[in-house]
Structure formats: C-alpha cells, structure tokens
Design a protein around this motif. Structure first.
Motif, PDB file in Angstrom:
ATOM      1  N   MET A 325       0.822  -1.202   0.000  1.00 11.88           N
ATOM      2  CA  MET A 325       0.000   0.000   0.000  1.00 11.88           C
ATOM      3  C   MET A 325       0.861   1.259   0.000  1.00 11.88           C
ATOM      4  O   MET A 325       0.513   2.252  -0.659  1.00 11.88           O
ATOM      5  N   ALA A 326       1.978   1.255   0.718  1.00  8.25           N
ATOM      6  CA  ALA A 326       2.856   2.425   0.715  1.00  8.25           C
ATOM      7  C   ALA A 326       3.442   2.660  -0.668  1.00  8.25           C
ATOM      8  O   ALA A 326       3.569   3.814  -1.115  1.00  8.25           O
ATOM      9  N   THR A 327       3.786   1.589  -1.385  1.00 11.76           N
ATOM     10  CA  THR A 327       4.313   1.740  -2.741  1.00 11.76           C
ATOM     11  C   THR A 327       3.248   2.269  -3.688  1.00 11.76           C
ATOM     12  O   THR A 327       3.524   3.121  -4.546  1.00 11.76           O
ATOM     13  N   CYS A 328       2.022   1.775  -3.572  1.00 12.25           N
ATOM     14  CA  CYS A 328       0.934   2.286  -4.422  1.00 12.25           C
ATOM     15  C   CYS A 328       0.691   3.767  -4.170  1.00 12.25           C
ATOM     16  O   CYS A 328       0.525   4.557  -5.126  1.00 12.25           O
ATOM     17  N   MET A 329       0.670   4.180  -2.920  1.00 13.10           N
ATOM     18  CA  MET A 329       0.484   5.600  -2.624  1.00 13.10           C
ATOM     19  C   MET A 329       1.664   6.427  -3.120  1.00 13.10           C
ATOM     20  O   MET A 329       1.503   7.579  -3.555  1.00 13.10           O
ATOM     21  N   LEU A 330       2.872   5.850  -3.073  1.00 11.00           N
ATOM     22  CA  LEU A 330       4.044   6.569  -3.581  1.00 11.00           C
ATOM     23  C   LEU A 330       3.954   6.781  -5.091  1.00 11.00           C
ATOM     24  O   LEU A 330       4.318   7.856  -5.598  1.00 11.00           O
ATOM     25  N   PHE A 331       3.457   5.787  -5.833  1.00 10.13           N
ATOM     26  CA  PHE A 331       3.306   5.939  -7.279  1.00 10.13           C
ATOM     27  C   PHE A 331       2.276   7.005  -7.615  1.00 10.13           C
ATOM     28  O   PHE A 331       2.479   7.811  -8.538  1.00 10.13           O
ATOM     29  N   VAL A 332       1.162   7.034  -6.901  1.00 11.40           N
ATOM     30  CA  VAL A 332       0.151   8.055  -7.156  1.00 11.40           C
ATOM     31  C   VAL A 332       0.680   9.444  -6.796  1.00 11.40           C
ATOM     32  O   VAL A 332       0.467  10.428  -7.523  1.00 11.40           O
ATOM     33  N   PHE A 333       1.397   9.537  -5.686  1.00  7.75           N
ATOM     34  CA  PHE A 333       1.976  10.821  -5.297  1.00  7.75           C
ATOM     35  C   PHE A 333       3.032  11.268  -6.319  1.00  7.75           C
ATOM     36  O   PHE A 333       3.129  12.472  -6.637  1.00  7.75           O
ATOM     37  N   ALA A 334       3.811  10.319  -6.832  1.00  7.25           N
ATOM     38  CA  ALA A 334       4.803  10.664  -7.855  1.00  7.25           C
ATOM     39  C   ALA A 334       4.131  11.144  -9.140  1.00  7.25           C
ATOM     40  O   ALA A 334       4.658  12.030  -9.834  1.00  7.25           O
ATOM     41  N   THR A 335       2.961  10.576  -9.472  1.00 10.77           N
ATOM     42  CA  THR A 335       2.218  11.045 -10.643  1.00 10.77           C
ATOM     43  C   THR A 335       1.794  12.499 -10.468  1.00 10.77           C
ATOM     44  O   THR A 335       1.889  13.313 -11.411  1.00 10.77           O
ATOM     45  N   LEU A 336       1.327  12.843  -9.275  1.00  7.34           N
ATOM     46  CA  LEU A 336       0.937  14.226  -9.021  1.00  7.34           C
ATOM     47  C   LEU A 336       2.146  15.161  -9.047  1.00  7.34           C
ATOM     48  O   LEU A 336       2.084  16.262  -9.609  1.00  7.34           O
ATOM     49  N   MET A 337       3.258  14.729  -8.455  1.00  7.54           N
ATOM     50  CA  MET A 337       4.452  15.556  -8.444  1.00  7.54           C
ATOM     51  C   MET A 337       5.017  15.734  -9.852  1.00  7.54           C
ATOM     52  O   MET A 337       5.574  16.791 -10.180  1.00  7.54           O
ATOM     53  N   GLU A 338       4.877  14.704 -10.689  1.00  6.52           N
ATOM     54  CA  GLU A 338       5.353  14.824 -12.080  1.00  6.52           C
ATOM     55  C   GLU A 338       4.595  15.916 -12.808  1.00  6.52           C
ATOM     56  O   GLU A 338       5.185  16.713 -13.566  1.00  6.52           O
ATOM     57  N   PHE A 339       3.295  15.977 -12.595  1.00  6.25           N
ATOM     58  CA  PHE A 339       2.509  17.035 -13.237  1.00  6.25           C
ATOM     59  C   PHE A 339       2.912  18.409 -12.715  1.00  6.25           C
ATOM     60  O   PHE A 339       2.992  19.376 -13.491  1.00  6.25           O
ATOM     61  N   VAL A 340       3.172  18.532 -11.434  1.00  6.62           N
ATOM     62  CA  VAL A 340       3.586  19.824 -10.870  1.00  6.62           C
ATOM     63  C   VAL A 340       4.909  20.265 -11.477  1.00  6.62           C
ATOM     64  O   VAL A 340       5.081  21.444 -11.865  1.00  6.62           O
ATOM     65  N   VAL A 341       5.854  19.348 -11.610  1.00  3.05           N
ATOM     66  CA  VAL A 341       7.170  19.698 -12.173  1.00  3.05           C
ATOM     67  C   VAL A 341       7.033  20.079 -13.638  1.00  3.05           C
ATOM     68  O   VAL A 341       7.612  21.078 -14.109  1.00  3.05           O
ATOM     69  N   VAL A 342       6.276  19.269 -14.389  1.00  6.45           N
ATOM     70  CA  VAL A 342       6.126  19.551 -15.816  1.00  6.45           C
ATOM     71  C   VAL A 342       5.392  20.874 -16.022  1.00  6.45           C
ATOM     72  O   VAL A 342       5.759  21.684 -16.914  1.00  6.45           O
TER      73      VAL A 342
END
Length: 450
Positions: A325-342
């Motif tokens: 579950m921590a890895t799944c939440m990390l992937f979703v959080f990374a998706t959001l952070m990727e959009f912020v950076v881009v």
C-alpha cells in the motif's frame, strides 16, 4: 364390679406400655439406618475427591482429541474459537475398583456381562474421580449446549480387580494464540492448545496420547473460509510455579489463503494506481482534471489502507501489505508531483518565450523610434493608437501561438523539447517501474511464505 374395673385399668396400662415400647424401638431402628446411609454417602463423596493412586504410582491417562469445528479466527484479539470432544481412559484397581462396583450396584448400573460398559449419567459423576483436565491457554471454556448432557462416564469391568474408566466431554473454548503478521497476508500462524491437570503434578497424573492413533481426529466436513488447517499432536513437561505438569497439546497451523486478499486488496489498489496514470494523457492545460484525478486516487488508497490496518492489531513492525500500500500511494503521489514539475517547466518556458518576443519587438527598427502602433478592432472600424510598451505583451502572446515562432528567437534545449518529452516519457516509465516492483515484491513475499 370393683374387681372388674381394676382388671380393665391394668389391661389398659399394659396396652399403653407395649405400644410405647414398640414405637420407641421403630424410631431407633430408623435413626440407625439413616445414620448408616449418611456415613456411606460421605465415604463415597470422599472417594470421588481422591485420585486412585496405588503404591504411589502415577495414573496413566490416555487421551484423544476430536475437532468438531474451528471458527472465528480473530486477528485483532489474537484468538480463535474451538469446539471439540475430549476423551480420557484410565484403569482403577484394587480397593477403588471394589468401591466403584458398590456404587454401580447401588445405582442399579452393574451388569453381569463382561465387556459391556456401565454408563454413568451426568447427575452421578460426582461420586467418581475424574481427571481435572485444564486448558492452559484458553481464555474461556464452556459447554456449547445446556439443553442436554455433554459429559458421560463409561465403566467396564475387566476382572474382579480392574475397572476401565472412559470419560468423554464436549466443550467449546476461546483459545489464545500469539500471532505474528510480518508476512501478512501470506502469514502462517502456529497455535498450540495445551491440556494438563490443574491440581496434580506429573508424579500423580501422566497424560499420554492414545498409541494406536497418530493423527488428530477432525470433522471431515470442516472447512475454513480463509485458511488451510493442519493439526499435529505432541507431549511435553511444563513447569509452572515450580511444579512440573504432564502436558499434551494439539498444534493448530493456520495457513492464510491469498485469493481473498487478491480480490479485496491488491487488485483494487493496482487499478487505482493505473487510473491515476490517465492524467499523463491529458494536456498540460487540464489542471483541474489532472489534479482531481491524482488527489482522488490518493485518498482512495488512504481509505483502503485504513480499513486493512483496522483488521489487524497495532504492531511496531511492517508487514507485506504495508509495503504494497505504501508503494501504491508513492506511485500516485509521484504522478501528481510529475505534473507539478512539468507544469512548472512549461510555465518557465512560456515566460521565457514571452520575454524573447518583447525583446524582439523593442529591438526592431520599426518600433525603436517610439512611434505609435495602431490596432484594429474586429467589432468596430475605429482605429486606436497604443505605445509599443502597451502592445508588446499582447503581441507576444499572439506571436507565441503561431507556428513560425522559431524565427523570433532560438529557445534553449531544455525549455521547449524536454517539457513535453518528460510528460510523454512518464506514460511509459511509470508502468515499467510498477511492473519491476511487482517482479521483486511477489517472489520475495511468496518465498517468505514457503
């Protein structure tokens, strides 16, 4: 006449005398008989409280165990419910056997045929000694039904000096088990159920499993919903408060089935992570849609993780579900952070492009003299005059939308190409990274399980 009256008086006195004597003797005989009966019952009651030990030799009690039902495996309280039959067999010799025969004869249960046991009902069990078997790790033990008798004692007369005793009882117990959830949800829980005498040490009472039966008897129709059950018998000596007790135990091995958790935990969480990746296919201008999709996916994972942790006791270590579950939440959080950076890089690119257009306009010979610029409105034929500084921002955005904007300036290599390339590459990199994690996570989890 006087003589006749004296005669009648004498006869009446004699009648009263003999009547009183007869009544007094009958009462005395009744009292004596009652006293003898009470003494006999007291002796039998004393006999039931003493183990039939001869020459200081311990009583050998053969034991058998039949599992009727196992249910309510509670991970939060770390216990499970067990319905079982317990069978004890031991031999009584010499004076104890003779006194048991007297009891059976008194109750009308003694039979002349050898090999046919006399069945003692539950109301008469207190006249005989029965092992005080005690479950050491049971939170509670009770009879599952109060409507009928759940205890029975059978006494078989082998010869004049040997009585074979067989005692059967059905009980229900809530058994405590020290569970460990480091490998949850593919964990294996080992829970022993120990039986021993409560009052008598190993020098008085010895427990042994029946020799001709090596496996634990179990109900063939017993099925557990989420576990595979294995049973194993054993014997040992346990020292409690400086006293050694003979102990027999049944080891319950619960192997959790993962199919339920695949459907309830792993598959939904993997779909939520995949759903968050749809934001990569939206444009950079779809800010509300991309942010809402990622945040909703993250909240859904938090809710699912809280429900899973609510079914387990609070522990200081990390189990297999926590890692997933921590890895799944990390992937979703990374998706959001990727959009912020881009989006941040895209904003920098637009600002840089706007500054380049403004500098190009101000550096041209047409606008360097400070002359006014005229802009025609599409709704009116009137012409308005503006200074170059006022018209430069609007003109910069108009130029930015043209396809031939490269002739105005030469952008840096990172500002125009890599902003879009990062968003496109994330469509492939995130699924590949999640697949690599699965190839490492599942073999490791299953190896620990095996």
């Amino acid at each position: 006449m006087k003589v006749f009256c004296l005669y009648r008086r004498r006869r009446l006195v004699d009648f009263l005398f003999w009547t009183g004597l007869f009544l007094t003797g009958s009462t005395a005989n009744c009292n004596v008989q009652t006293e003898e009966t009470n003494i006999s019952d007291a002796q039998f009651q004393k006999l039931s409280n003493l183990p039939p030990v001869i020459d200081k030799e311990p009583i050998l009690i053969e034991t058998e165990f039949y599992v009727e039902d196992v249910n309510s495996i509670n991970a939060l309280d770390m216990d499970f419910r067990l319905d079982y039959f317990l069978w004890h067999s031991w031999n009584v010799t010499r004076k104890f056997c003779k006194q048991y025969k007297t009891l059976l004869r008194k109750f009308g249960l003694l039979t002349d045929q050898k090999g046919i046991p006399a069945v003692v009902s539950q109301n008469q069990l207190h006249y005989f000694w029965i092992p005080d078997t005690y479950a050491t790790n049971a939170k509670s033990v009770h009879t599952p039904s109060e409507a009928s008798s759940t205890k029975v004692l059978r006494i078989t007369l082998k010869d004049s000096d040997i009585c074979e005793m067989e005692y059967t009882v059905r009980l229900a117990a809530v058994v405590a088990c020290q569970m460990e959830f480091k490998h949850y949800p593919v964990d294996i829980q080992t829970c022993p159920f120990r039986l021993r005498s409560y009052a008598y040490s190993s020098s008085t009472v010895l427990y042994r499993w029946k020799k001709n039966i090596s496996d634990v008897l179990i109900n063939p129709d017993l099925k557990l919903l989420q576990h595979n059950l294995e049973l194993k018998k054993g014997e040992c000596r346990v020292v409690t408060l400086f006293v050694e007790y003979s102990t027999v135990f049944v080891e319950f091995k619960f192997e959790r089935q993962i199919a339920h958790h695949l459907m309830q935990v792993f598959a939904p969480s993997a779909l939520i992570v995949t759903l968050s990746w749809l934001s990569f296919w939206m444009g950079l201008d779809a800010i509300p849609g991309r942010v809402t999709l990622c945040v909703t996916s993250l909240l859904a994972l938090f809710t699912q993780f809280s429900g899973i942790r609510g079914d387990l006791p609070p522990a200081s270590y990390i189990n297999g579900t926590d890692i997933w579950m921590a890895t799944c939440m990390l992937f979703v959080f990374a998706t959001l952070m990727e959009f912020v950076v881009v989006k941040f890089l895209d904003k920098r690119r637009q600002l840089y492009f706007r500054n380049q257009v403004k500098n190009s306009i101000f550096s041209s010979s047409e606008y360097s003299s400070g002359s006014l610029v005229s802009l025609e409105s599409s709704h009116s034929s009137n012409k308005k005059l503006f200074s170059p500084r006022e018209v430069a921002p609007r003109l910069a955005w108009n130029v930015a939308s043209q396809q031939d904007s490269h002739r105005w300036f030469k952008p840096p290599s990172w500002s125009l190409d890599w902003v879009v390339a990062i968003d496109y590459a994330s469509r492939l990199l995130f699924p590949v990274a999640f697949l690599v994690f699965n190839t490492v996570y599942w073999p490791t989890l299953l190896t620990r399980h095996l």
